[in-house]
Design a protein around this motif. Sequence first.
Motif, PDB file in Angstrom:
ATOM      1  N   LYS A 271     -10.831  -8.691   9.558  1.00  0.00           N
ATOM      2  CA  LYS A 271     -11.703  -9.610   8.825  1.00  0.00           C
ATOM      3  C   LYS A 271     -12.165 -10.750   9.737  1.00  0.00           C
ATOM      4  CE  LYS A 271      -9.966 -12.108   5.401  1.00  0.00           C
ATOM      5  NZ  LYS A 271      -9.185 -12.274   4.159  1.00  0.00           N
ATOM      6  N   LYS A 272     -11.253 -11.211  10.600  1.00  0.00           N
ATOM      7  CA  LYS A 272     -11.577 -12.321  11.506  1.00  0.00           C
ATOM      8  C   LYS A 272     -12.190 -11.851  12.817  1.00  0.00           C
ATOM      9  CE  LYS A 272      -7.859 -15.350   9.980  1.00  0.00           C
ATOM     10  NZ  LYS A 272      -6.570 -15.921  10.424  1.00  0.00           N
ATOM     11  N   LYS A 273     -12.411 -10.529  12.918  1.00  0.00           N
ATOM     12  CA  LYS A 273     -13.019  -9.933  14.118  1.00  0.00           C
ATOM     13  C   LYS A 273     -12.195 -10.207  15.392  1.00  0.00           C
ATOM     14  CE  LYS A 273     -17.596  -9.634  12.179  1.00  0.00           C
ATOM     15  NZ  LYS A 273     -19.033  -9.790  12.361  1.00  0.00           N
ATOM     16  N   GLU A 274     -10.909 -10.038  15.255  1.00  0.00           N
ATOM     17  CA  GLU A 274     -10.019 -10.228  16.397  1.00  0.00           C
ATOM     18  C   GLU A 274      -9.738  -8.914  17.122  1.00  0.00           C
ATOM     19  OE1 GLU A 274      -6.510 -12.289  15.090  1.00  0.00           O
ATOM     20  OE2 GLU A 274      -7.663 -13.945  14.230  1.00  0.00           O
ATOM     21  N   LEU A 275     -10.178  -7.796  16.534  1.00  0.00           N
ATOM     22  CA  LEU A 275      -9.965  -6.472  17.134  1.00  0.00           C
ATOM     23  C   LEU A 275     -11.312  -5.779  17.290  1.00  0.00           C
ATOM     24  CD1 LEU A 275      -6.974  -5.227  14.913  1.00  0.00           C
ATOM     25  CD2 LEU A 275      -6.818  -6.195  17.218  1.00  0.00           C
ATOM     26  N   PRO A 276     -11.402  -4.815  18.231  1.00  0.00           N
ATOM     27  CA  PRO A 276     -12.631  -4.005  18.317  1.00  0.00           C
ATOM     28  C   PRO A 276     -12.873  -3.279  16.995  1.00  0.00           C
ATOM     29  CG  PRO A 276     -11.289  -3.718  20.289  1.00  0.00           C
ATOM     30  CD  PRO A 276     -10.450  -4.493  19.312  1.00  0.00           C
ATOM     31  N   LEU A 277     -14.126  -3.149  16.609  1.00  0.00           N
ATOM     32  CA  LEU A 277     -14.485  -2.518  15.329  1.00  0.00           C
ATOM     33  C   LEU A 277     -14.938  -1.078  15.567  1.00  0.00           C
ATOM     34  CD1 LEU A 277     -16.524  -5.538  13.867  1.00  0.00           C
ATOM     35  CD2 LEU A 277     -14.058  -5.096  13.707  1.00  0.00           C
ATOM     36  N   GLY A 278     -15.016  -0.313  14.464  1.00  0.00           N
ATOM     37  CA  GLY A 278     -15.430   1.085  14.578  1.00  0.00           C
ATOM     38  C   GLY A 278     -14.294   1.996  15.000  1.00  0.00           C
ATOM     39  N   VAL A 279     -13.068   1.464  14.958  1.00  0.00           N
ATOM     40  CA  VAL A 279     -11.861   2.219  15.318  1.00  0.00           C
ATOM     41  C   VAL A 279     -11.064   2.436  14.037  1.00  0.00           C
ATOM     42  CG1 VAL A 279      -9.746   2.135  16.704  1.00  0.00           C
ATOM     43  CG2 VAL A 279     -11.825   1.021  17.546  1.00  0.00           C
ATOM     44  N   GLN A 280     -10.401   3.571  13.933  1.00  0.00           N
ATOM     45  CA  GLN A 280      -9.529   3.799  12.779  1.00  0.00           C
ATOM     46  C   GLN A 280      -8.148   3.228  13.091  1.00  0.00           C
ATOM     47  OE1 GLN A 280     -10.531   5.068   9.829  1.00  0.00           O
ATOM     48  NE2 GLN A 280     -12.586   5.149  10.705  1.00  0.00           N
ATOM     49  N   TYR A 281      -7.753   2.172  12.369  1.00  0.00           N
ATOM     50  CA  TYR A 281      -6.416   1.590  12.532  1.00  0.00           C
ATOM     51  C   TYR A 281      -5.548   2.060  11.365  1.00  0.00           C
ATOM     52  CZ  TYR A 281      -8.624  -1.582  15.899  1.00  0.00           C
ATOM     53  OH  TYR A 281      -9.311  -2.107  16.981  1.00  0.00           O
ATOM     54  N   HIS A 282      -4.408   2.623  11.679  1.00  0.00           N
ATOM     55  CA  HIS A 282      -3.514   3.142  10.630  1.00  0.00           C
ATOM     56  C   HIS A 282      -2.105   2.605  10.791  1.00  0.00           C
ATOM     57  CE1 HIS A 282      -6.424   6.061   9.182  1.00  0.00           C
ATOM     58  NE2 HIS A 282      -6.576   6.558  10.386  1.00  0.00           N
ATOM     59  N   VAL A 283      -1.398   2.471   9.662  1.00  0.00           N
ATOM     60  CA  VAL A 283       0.043   2.209   9.675  1.00  0.00           C
ATOM     61  C   VAL A 283       0.710   3.391   8.984  1.00  0.00           C
ATOM     62  CG1 VAL A 283       1.898   0.657   8.969  1.00  0.00           C
ATOM     63  CG2 VAL A 283      -0.353  -0.287   9.541  1.00  0.00           C
ATOM     64  N   PHE A 284       1.622   4.049   9.692  1.00  0.00           N
ATOM     65  CA  PHE A 284       2.334   5.200   9.125  1.00  0.00           C
ATOM     66  C   PHE A 284       3.814   4.839   8.979  1.00  0.00           C
ATOM     67  CE2 PHE A 284      -0.920   8.193  11.336  1.00  0.00           C
ATOM     68  CZ  PHE A 284      -1.810   8.031  10.283  1.00  0.00           C
ATOM     69  N   VAL A 285       4.333   5.028   7.768  1.00  0.00           N
ATOM     70  CA  VAL A 285       5.710   4.626   7.473  1.00  0.00           C
ATOM     71  C   VAL A 285       6.651   5.825   7.594  1.00  0.00           C
ATOM     72  CG1 VAL A 285       5.389   5.001   4.973  1.00  0.00           C
ATOM     73  CG2 VAL A 285       7.165   3.418   5.793  1.00  0.00           C
ATOM     74  N   ASP A 286       7.851   5.563   8.116  1.00  0.00           N
ATOM     75  CA  ASP A 286       8.883   6.604   8.163  1.00  0.00           C
ATOM     76  C   ASP A 286       9.286   6.973   6.743  1.00  0.00           C
ATOM     77  OD1 ASP A 286       8.845   6.352  10.891  1.00  0.00           O
ATOM     78  OD2 ASP A 286      10.764   5.319  11.066  1.00  0.00           O
ATOM     79  N   PRO A 287       9.662   8.239   6.514  1.00  0.00           N
ATOM     80  CA  PRO A 287      10.124   8.614   5.174  1.00  0.00           C
ATOM     81  C   PRO A 287      11.432   7.907   4.843  1.00  0.00           C
ATOM     82  CG  PRO A 287      10.410  10.443   6.728  1.00  0.00           C
ATOM     83  CD  PRO A 287       9.647   9.378   7.453  1.00  0.00           C
ATOM     84  N   ALA A 288      11.671   7.660   3.556  1.00  0.00           N
ATOM     85  CA  ALA A 288      12.924   7.026   3.124  1.00  0.00           C
ATOM     86  C   ALA A 288      14.092   7.940   3.478  1.00  0.00           C
ATOM     87  CB  ALA A 288      12.870   6.766   1.621  1.00  0.00           C
ATOM     88  N   GLY A 289      15.252   7.349   3.692  1.00  0.00           N
ATOM     89  CA  GLY A 289      16.434   8.156   4.020  1.00  0.00           C
ATOM     90  C   GLY A 289      17.008   7.796   5.369  1.00  0.00           C
ATOM     91  N   ALA A 290      17.480   8.801   6.082  1.00  0.00           N
ATOM     92  CA  ALA A 290      18.158   8.577   7.358  1.00  0.00           C
ATOM     93  C   ALA A 290      17.224   7.934   8.381  1.00  0.00           C
ATOM     94  CB  ALA A 290      18.684   9.903   7.905  1.00  0.00           C
ATOM     95  N   LYS A 291      17.812   7.114   9.277  1.00  0.00           N
ATOM     96  CA  LYS A 291      17.051   6.528  10.379  1.00  0.00           C
ATOM     97  C   LYS A 291      16.697   7.657  11.339  1.00  0.00           C
ATOM     98  CE  LYS A 291      17.350   2.804  13.759  1.00  0.00           C
ATOM     99  NZ  LYS A 291      18.215   1.822  14.430  1.00  0.00           N
ATOM    100  N   ILE A 292      15.412   7.759  11.721  1.00  0.00           N
ATOM    101  CA  ILE A 292      14.977   8.934  12.485  1.00  0.00           C
ATOM    102  C   ILE A 292      14.533   8.610  13.907  1.00  0.00           C
ATOM    103  CG2 ILE A 292      14.387  10.324  10.458  1.00  0.00           C
ATOM    104  CD1 ILE A 292      11.468   9.472  10.824  1.00  0.00           C
ATOM    105  N   GLY A 293      14.597   7.332  14.299  1.00  0.00           N
ATOM    106  CA  GLY A 293      14.266   6.961  15.673  1.00  0.00           C
ATOM    107  C   GLY A 293      12.776   7.092  15.974  1.00  0.00           C
TER     108      GLY A 293
END
Length: 599
Positions: A62-84
């Motif tokens: 929103k503040k234009k601090e990153l290059p635009l036109g790029v797909q930025y994603h956050v992917f979360v680990d599944p719940a349960g055991a720590k998987i490293g």
Amino acid sequence: MADASGPPGISLREATQRKLRRFSELRGKPVAAGEFWDIVVITAADEKQELAYKQQLSEKLKKKELPLGVQYHVFVDPAGAKIGNGGSTFCALWCLQKLYGDKWNSFTILLIHSGGYSQRLPNASALGKIFTALPFGNPVYQMLELKLAMYIDFPSHMNPGILVTCADDIELYSIGESEFIRFDKPGFTALAHPSSLTVGTTHGVFVLEPSNCLEYRDLEYRCCHRFLHKPSIEKMRQFDAVYTPGYFSQHNFSGGDAPSLKLEPEYVYTDSLFYMDHKSAKKLLAFYEKIGTLNCEIDAYGDFLQALGPGATMEYTRNTSNVTKEESELVGMRQRIFHLLKGTSLNVVVLNNSKFYHIGTTEEYLFHLTSDSSLKSELGLQSMAFSISAAVPECSGNTSCFIQSILDSRCSVSPGSVVEYSRLGPDVSVGKNCIISGSYIITAAVLPAYSFVCSLSLKMNGHLKYSTMAFGVQDNLKKCVKTMSDIKSLQFFGICFLSCLDIWNLKVTEELFSGNKTCLSLWSARIFPVCSSLSDSVTTSIKMLNAVQNKSTFSLDNYKLLSIEEMLVCKDVEDMISYREQIFLEITLTRKQCGSETS
């Protein structure tokens, strides 16, 4: 710490500044095809962290601090055991396939592992290691912007595939002006940095195939015979991974600075980030889809890279000395990964004029931001970054560091301390080597040397509350004991934790700890008061610290108390971002009124 000390080479500084300028030109602008990453992925440990990362990414865009036109994603680990981070890599590949189908086989992708709780640098725990602030730039850079800047040249010289890196390290390098690092070979390609043998024991070490090159170069493309993960010095010697600078004395130097390894009588080549081509990524994805659920901790470096190269053997799969928790499935899973990747090549880009910095602990953070002249010079780090305060006195190379903070001209901050996203009033005195984050200290307060103070906004039963974690910067929050009788071996601010509980008038019961009752630690100790205002929260926690320091009493039994573990579950990310934004706007306004553009 950096793998090399001493004054940085001019070419290393110039190369770093060039990348920063180029990234700065792309911030807030749409990027052309092939000019930047197609996709940037950040991994998160749980849904709370995922939400926090998405909110911060959204603010940056929103503040234009990153290059635009790029797909930025956050992917979360599944719940349960720590998987490293190896398990997180599997999950990220699965998410990419789900989102893009087969289209992702033509993309250049940056995968940043940032899914830990940052127990060794807790001011990054609430909002994430990849959003750790650095003292330069306007608005100030965080680790995310720095990563994107340092890798600015990679996408346009890279075949479709994935570059895997971690959130808390910095790789700086210099190569010839007409040269570029290419990620265009099949299999895996890793960067290698000259490092001391001691550093090698805590990193991955490359055993390189012999080279026919008769000339020293800043950039060399080599093949790796095998990869050793956190090996002993004896093992490095056994597998011929150790070099001496004399190796180069018989060769010609092709320009550039002398290698950073020149200060070490012996050196090895250690790892940082690695690339895998799309074919290798698909192979890992198919394997993950076949196994379904992962119930053990897989390391992307130790468990993927050790399977590569013609000299790889299965011996490492049984070595669990570096594993935080040994699950019954681990050895079997490692062996399956070994057979999956066996025969895959490991190419190495040797960067002889490079440095690798790790900023994942309180001590590393303080050292690099206040004392380390090398990193300051290479990155252009400032003692005062987008802050308001009186002049910061230099003190034999060691200074305090202020990041987006407002400090009354009458408060005092000793050398070696870092203040970020905070306001300090006139009667505040901060000792040396302290970290203050997200705090508001308006009343008279004295912070002892080596204090750590970090405030969090909380949402509890629909109400906004605050809690401030406070302890010693050298305290080990990860150290666990299994029974209540063992908590005497825990230390708070260098003092027996049992003694601290007496000082605070707290009883030793099971209720004192949150979470797993067979892993009792400072991280899970319910000792931090919940308050209605940010300033009360900080003041109360500082009183806790002072009571321990002065061996006086300060009763906590009338407060609602939380552990750091619980604070992270209740954190109100929106309010913390809003508090930072208020400070940002006030500094901006003050600067305009003063007509000054200097910090």
